[in-house]
Motif scaffolding. Structure first.
Motif, mmCIF file in Angstrom:
data_model
loop_
_atom_site.group_PDB
_atom_site.id
_atom_site.type_symbol
_atom_site.label_atom_id
_atom_site.label_comp_id
_atom_site.label_asym_id
_atom_site.label_seq_id
_atom_site.Cartn_x
_atom_site.Cartn_y
_atom_site.Cartn_z
ATOM 1 N N VAL A 111 0.808 -1.172 -0.176
ATOM 2 C CA VAL A 111 0.010 -0.025 0.047
ATOM 3 C C VAL A 111 0.701 1.163 0.073
ATOM 4 C CG1 VAL A 111 -1.947 -1.014 1.211
ATOM 5 C CG2 VAL A 111 -0.254 0.228 2.485
ATOM 6 N N GLY A 112 2.319 1.273 0.387
ATOM 7 C CA GLY A 112 3.007 2.362 0.434
ATOM 8 C C GLY A 112 3.228 2.686 1.750
ATOM 9 N N LYS A 113 3.560 1.581 2.629
ATOM 10 C CA LYS A 113 3.745 1.938 4.116
ATOM 11 C C LYS A 113 5.059 2.167 4.065
ATOM 12 C CE LYS A 113 2.876 -1.690 6.169
ATOM 13 N NZ LYS A 113 3.637 -2.735 6.962
ATOM 14 N N ILE A 280 1.088 12.048 -2.843
ATOM 15 C CA ILE A 280 0.666 12.252 -4.248
ATOM 16 C C ILE A 280 1.919 12.360 -5.102
ATOM 17 C CG2 ILE A 280 -1.310 13.890 -3.528
ATOM 18 C CD1 ILE A 280 0.871 16.286 -3.636
ATOM 19 N N GLY A 281 2.916 11.038 -4.732
ATOM 20 C CA GLY A 281 3.785 10.759 -5.600
ATOM 21 C C GLY A 281 4.893 10.061 -4.927
HETATM 22 P P1 GDP Z 1 4.861 -1.207 1.518
HETATM 23 O O1 GDP Z 1 4.822 -2.771 0.820
HETATM 24 O O2 GDP Z 1 3.415 -0.952 1.781
HETATM 25 O O3 GDP Z 1 5.896 -0.807 2.239
HETATM 26 O O4 GDP Z 1 4.815 -0.347 0.198
HETATM 27 P P2 GDP Z 1 6.090 0.359 -0.589
HETATM 28 O O5 GDP Z 1 6.068 1.654 0.441
HETATM 29 O O6 GDP Z 1 7.146 -0.503 -0.781
HETATM 30 O O7 GDP Z 1 5.267 1.150 -1.782
HETATM 31 C C1 GDP Z 1 4.772 0.239 -2.682
HETATM 32 C C2 GDP Z 1 4.940 1.134 -4.141
HETATM 33 O O8 GDP Z 1 4.053 2.100 -3.966
HETATM 34 C C3 GDP Z 1 6.441 1.650 -4.511
HETATM 35 O O9 GDP Z 1 6.853 1.863 -5.773
HETATM 36 C C4 GDP Z 1 6.169 3.151 -3.841
HETATM 37 O O10 GDP Z 1 7.082 3.864 -4.708
HETATM 38 C C5 GDP Z 1 4.665 3.244 -4.429
HETATM 39 N N1 GDP Z 1 4.230 4.535 -3.929
HETATM 40 C C6 GDP Z 1 3.986 4.868 -2.401
HETATM 41 N N2 GDP Z 1 3.336 5.904 -2.161
HETATM 42 C C7 GDP Z 1 3.024 6.431 -3.341
HETATM 43 C C8 GDP Z 1 2.194 7.676 -3.590
HETATM 44 O O11 GDP Z 1 1.911 8.378 -2.907
HETATM 45 N N3 GDP Z 1 2.114 7.927 -5.173
HETATM 46 C C9 GDP Z 1 2.680 6.943 -6.032
HETATM 47 N N4 GDP Z 1 2.563 7.317 -7.277
HETATM 48 N N5 GDP Z 1 3.257 5.653 -5.712
HETATM 49 C C10 GDP Z 1 3.790 5.532 -4.173
#
Ligand code: GDP
Length: 301
Positions: A111-113, A280-281
């Motif tokens: 999810v982007g954690k 947002i990125g």
């Molecule tokens: P985790 O497994 O939840 O820790 O996820 P990650 O932090 O590794 O993020 C998964 C992917 O989502 C990565 O490629 C990040 O760069 C991307 N990502 C996270 N937040 C954002 C965001 O706000 N916007 C965009 N476009 N990508 C994001």
């Protein structure tokens, strides 16, 4: 990235389509409201929220309060702002007067954690605070590696142990480490494996207990990270985590990558949990404090 640009995909499908409803100078009738319903649903505002918005709009039409497209847009904007301000739980982060501000970060893998933790570390560091990252997802070796990469990038310390270590003892040791060293903020990454839901929820509850034992009152924030592009999944994840450990704030990621930014409105309406941050990125700077007014203005700009 500016908020307005970050929301551009949602604005194009949502607000531009609402504008398009009135291109032929149609009057606001049942047919137009049906088209509006479709636009709201497509933006992931959710069935319940859509019905409520439509009900209120119909009522206003009946009372002759909405003469044209501009009036309807203005009314929608106000109703949406009302939902975004809805949360019962404190709107501000509960910063402790003494000792570190301990944030437990939750979320399903992908999810982007980790990215959000990195962005938060950057944000707090920029504000002059001493930040510690804690790798309490010991289930995936890659999780700890990712966190260490972010630690290097931002220039903050990371506490990690070997894969398979007990997550709550990692947290216990990390808080022991943080206290005498005057860290201002401790950001704790937790596991997000959803296939072993029960174990995971028990693990999170235990981490929370250990935090409170070490530093009474901690965690001061239980931040759930949700991926805005996943629609209903984000809603069910919020329900699941909130049932296990009371979530105190939300971070919604990847709003730049979706036309379905209406999920922000949906989540605000479904849960009494404030949205704290939006992503947002992918860059360090691409995290914004969520401010309902600013969000609505950027969406309707
Ligand atoms: P985790 O497994 O939840 O820790 O996820 P990650 O932090 O590794 O993020 C998964 C992917 O989502 C990565 O490629 C990040 O760069 C991307 N990502 C996270 N937040 C954002 C965001 O706000 N916007 C965009 N476009 N990508 C994001």
């Amino acid at each position: 990235l500016r908020l307005k640009e970050g929301l551009s995909r949602t604005r194009k499908t949502f607000v531009r389509q609402i504008d398009a409803l009135f291109l032929g100078k149609r009057k606001i009738d049942a047919e137009l409201l049906e088209d509006l319903e479709e636009i709201l649903i497509m933006a992931d505002i959710g069935a319940n929220t859509t019905q409520e918005l439509l009900g209120k709009t119909r009522e206003q039409v009946r009372r002759n309060e909405l003469s044209d497209g501009q009036a309807l847009k203005k009314a929608l904007k106000e109703m949406i702002l009302g939902y975004l301000r809805n949360a019962d739980r404190p709107a501000d982060l509960a910063l402790p007067t003494q000792g570190p501000f301990v944030v437990m970060v939750l979320g399903v893998n992908g999810v982007g954690k980790t990215t959000t933790i990195g962005k938060l570390a950057h944000k707090f560091t920029q504000a002059g605070q001493k930040v510690l990252l804690v790798a309490a997802d010991t289930f995936r070796a890659a999780a700890s590696e990712q966190l260490q990469i972010w630690g290097k990038r931002v220039g903050v310390e990371v506490v990690a142990q070997q894969a398979g270590a007990d997550p709550s003892s990692v947290v216990y040791d990390a808080l022991d480490y943080a206290r005498p060293r005057n860290f201002d903020v401790v950001l704790v990454d937790t596991a997000g494996r959803l296939h072993t839901k029960v174990n995971l929820m028990e693990e999170l509850k235990k981490i929370k207990r250990v935090m409170d034992k070490k530093i009474p009152g901690a965690p001061h924030e239980i931040l759930l990270v949700l991926d805005a592009t996943t629609g209903q999944n984000a809603i069910s994840q919020a329900r699941l985590f909130n049932e296990a450990v009371e979530v105190t704030g939300l971070a919604l990621t990847k709003l730049d990558g979706t036309a379905k930014g209406g999920i922000v409105i949906n989540i605000s309406h479904e849960f009494n949990i404030p949205i704290r941050f939006i992503g947002i990125g992918e860059q360090m700077e691409d995290l914004r404090d969520f401010e309902p007014n600013e969000f609505v203005e950027a969406l309707f700009a």
